[in-house]
Design a protein around this motif. Structure first.
Motif, mmCIF file in Angstrom:
data_model
loop_
_atom_site.group_PDB
_atom_site.id
_atom_site.type_symbol
_atom_site.label_atom_id
_atom_site.label_comp_id
_atom_site.label_asym_id
_atom_site.label_seq_id
_atom_site.Cartn_x
_atom_site.Cartn_y
_atom_site.Cartn_z
ATOM 1 N N ALA A 159 0.856 -1.197 0.000
ATOM 2 C CA ALA A 159 0.000 0.000 0.000
ATOM 3 C C ALA A 159 0.886 1.240 0.000
ATOM 4 O O ALA A 159 1.537 1.545 1.004
ATOM 5 N N ASP A 160 0.917 1.914 -1.144
ATOM 6 C CA ASP A 160 1.733 3.124 -1.263
ATOM 7 C C ASP A 160 0.899 4.291 -0.746
ATOM 8 O O ASP A 160 -0.015 4.774 -1.412
ATOM 9 N N GLU A 161 1.236 4.733 0.460
ATOM 10 C CA GLU A 161 0.455 5.785 1.129
ATOM 11 C C GLU A 161 1.268 7.070 1.283
ATOM 12 O O GLU A 161 1.047 7.854 2.208
ATOM 13 N N PHE A 218 8.604 11.128 4.128
ATOM 14 C CA PHE A 218 8.603 12.552 4.472
ATOM 15 C C PHE A 218 8.592 13.461 3.251
ATOM 16 O O PHE A 218 8.394 14.667 3.372
ATOM 17 N N SER A 219 8.826 12.883 2.058
ATOM 18 C CA SER A 219 9.037 13.692 0.845
ATOM 19 C C SER A 219 7.917 14.674 0.578
ATOM 20 O O SER A 219 8.166 15.847 0.298
ATOM 21 N N LYS A 220 6.692 14.184 0.623
ATOM 22 C CA LYS A 220 5.581 15.010 0.161
ATOM 23 C C LYS A 220 5.013 15.857 1.303
ATOM 24 O O LYS A 220 4.904 17.068 1.188
ATOM 25 N N THR A 221 4.654 15.221 2.417
ATOM 26 C CA THR A 221 4.016 15.949 3.522
ATOM 27 C C THR A 221 4.901 17.062 4.068
ATOM 28 O O THR A 221 4.416 18.137 4.418
HETATM 29 N N1 PLP Z 1 5.123 6.617 -4.538
HETATM 30 C C1 PLP Z 1 4.499 7.508 -5.308
HETATM 31 C C2 PLP Z 1 3.114 7.241 -5.748
HETATM 32 C C3 PLP Z 1 5.148 8.681 -5.702
HETATM 33 O O1 PLP Z 1 4.516 9.573 -6.464
HETATM 34 C C4 PLP Z 1 6.482 8.883 -5.278
HETATM 35 C C5 PLP Z 1 7.240 10.063 -5.717
HETATM 36 O O2 PLP Z 1 6.881 10.794 -6.596
HETATM 37 C C6 PLP Z 1 7.089 7.911 -4.477
HETATM 38 C C7 PLP Z 1 6.367 6.793 -4.122
HETATM 39 C C8 PLP Z 1 8.511 8.035 -4.053
HETATM 40 O O3 PLP Z 1 8.710 8.927 -3.047
HETATM 41 P P1 PLP Z 1 10.162 9.263 -2.516
HETATM 42 O O4 PLP Z 1 10.620 10.503 -3.222
HETATM 43 O O5 PLP Z 1 9.998 9.460 -1.052
HETATM 44 O O6 PLP Z 1 11.057 8.120 -2.813
#
Ligand code: PLP
Length: 386
Positions: free
Chosen positions: A200-202, A232-235
């Motif tokens: 589950a990609d959350e 932490f990337s997005k939030t």
């Molecule tokens: N999953 C999805 C759906 C994404 O859009 C992204 C990044 O764009 C990731 C995972 C990867 O995130 P991260 O940059 O933390 O590796």
């Protein structure tokens, strides 16, 4: 070069190629960047300060492969509260970004010939990594008519004895679709019935515009077959920090940590210490960013819907608009290419997210209202010339 065969099966994330091309074009023309999926906000100050303090305090050495225990504890607590469940630190593996959780989960579970069902259009790395490991990537089409939610009935029809894993992503990239509690319950039933793992990609859990975030982890029956990807990337606007995590059964966490020992040893320790500040610090900058994304969403969706041949559903989460552009009569790859080369609007063709993305474009609205407005004007100009 006599490469390993599997290298011919490795895909890529075209957003990065498009970003390079768009940057190269900048010496000739103004470019509005709506291609890459990263918040245009700075990482909140208290998190940056915590990283600097951690470097000065000596967090510059190797750490445990699964992550620093105090940070695994904080993540278990935070991620559990967000989902209304209880996690233990032994379930958490800290990784350089959320992406490695995807690769490691597929490496750990998928054998040649195993089928993995993944959302299409969807994040391109799922398909790439499944193919790379010799698995069979089985797309499940996300339909515009249902707000790009995965159809549980179609899922049940795709699952068979060769299915090893189902990948879900909610809120979703590139469509902004969000799965309901009922969708998740049906997906859980299918996974349990066929003894299949769920990834589950959350990662966009907190980039949600209305309603409460629903995680498939709320169904404890699935505990032993569930891997959650978050980070932490997005939030927290921390894409370049490379800081993410997976939550899974403790035995699987040990195996993912071992994969990490074999690849990157561990996640940088000072960034992990900064994660503590992110999880426990003030929320005002994050909340302001989310409020701004919502304004931009409404602005871009309204603007796209005014363009001839465009039809755009309002995304419920993440920060992408995914309009259907079939009405323009132009192939979406050609349209994306011409928008960049002739008008300096960088966006991605839906096909960058799989074959069922055909007929769509993806615009990341992680850019200012002013720039989005500029881009909308330029798209209109191009459409007039066609
Ligand atoms: N999953 C999805 C759906 C994404 O859009 C992204 C990044 O764009 C990731 C995972 C990867 O995130 P991260 O940059 O933390 O590796």
């Amino acid at each position: 070069m006599r490469l390993a065969d599997r290298m011919s099966r490795l895909g890529t994330e075209t957003a990065f190629d498009c970003l390079c091309r768009a940057k190269a074009l900048e010496c000739k023309m103004d470019v509005v960047h709506l291609e890459i999926g990263e918040p245009d906000f700075d990482t909140p100050k208290h998190i940056r300060e915590a990283a600097k303090a951690a470097i000065d305090a000596g967090y510059t050495h190797y750490g445990p492969s699964a992550g620093l225990m105090e940070v695994r504890e904080a993540i278990a607590d935070y991620a559990g509260r967000l989902r209304g469940v209880r996690f233990t630190p032994e379930q958490v593996v800290i990784t350089p970004g959320g992406k490695p959780v995807m690769s490691f989960a597929i490496m750990a579970l998928v054998e040649p010939g195993d089928e993995v069902i993944y959302p299409n259009p969807g994040f391109p790395i799922y398909e790439s990594m499944i193919n790379y490991m010799g698995g069979n990537a089985v797309p499940i089409r996300l339909h515009e008519e249902s707000g790009f939610r995965l159809d549980a009935g179609e899922l049940a029809a795709l699952v068979n004895p060769r299915t090893k894993m189902i990948i879900i992503n909610s809120p979703q990239n590139p469509t902004g679709g969000v799965l309901t509690k009922e969708d998740l319950a049906l997906i859980k039933d299918t996974a349990l019935k066929h003894n299949v793992w769920v990834l589950a990609d959350e990662i966009y859990a907190e980039v949600l515009y209305d309603g409460k975030f629903e995680s498939i982890s709320q169904f404890p029956e699935l505990d032993q077959r569930l891997i959650i990807l978050d980070g932490f990337s997005k939030t927290f606007a921390m894409t370049g920090w490379r800081l993410g995590y997976g939550i899974m059964p403790p035995k699987m966490a040990e195996l993912l940590a071992r994969l990490q020992t074999n690849t990157n040893s561990c996640t940088a320790t000072f960034t992990q210490r900064a994660a503590l500040a992110a999880l426990s610090g003030p929320r005002d900058e994050v909340n302001a960013m989310l409020a701004e994304f919502k304004k931009r969403r409404d602005f871009i969706v309204a603007g796209l819907n005014k363009l001839p041949g465009f039809r755009c559903a309002s995304p419920r989460g993440a920060f992408y608009a995914f309009p259907n552009v079939e009405g323009t009569g132009i192939d979406c790859d050609v349209l994306a290419h011409r928008l960049l080369e002739e008008k300096g609007v960088a966006c991605l063709a839906g096909t960058c997210f799989g074959k069922y993305g055909d007929g769509f474009l993806r615009f990341s609205y992680a850019n200012s209202i002013e720039n989005i407005g500029k881009a909308l004007g330029k798209i209109e100009e191009l459409l007039k010339t066609l």
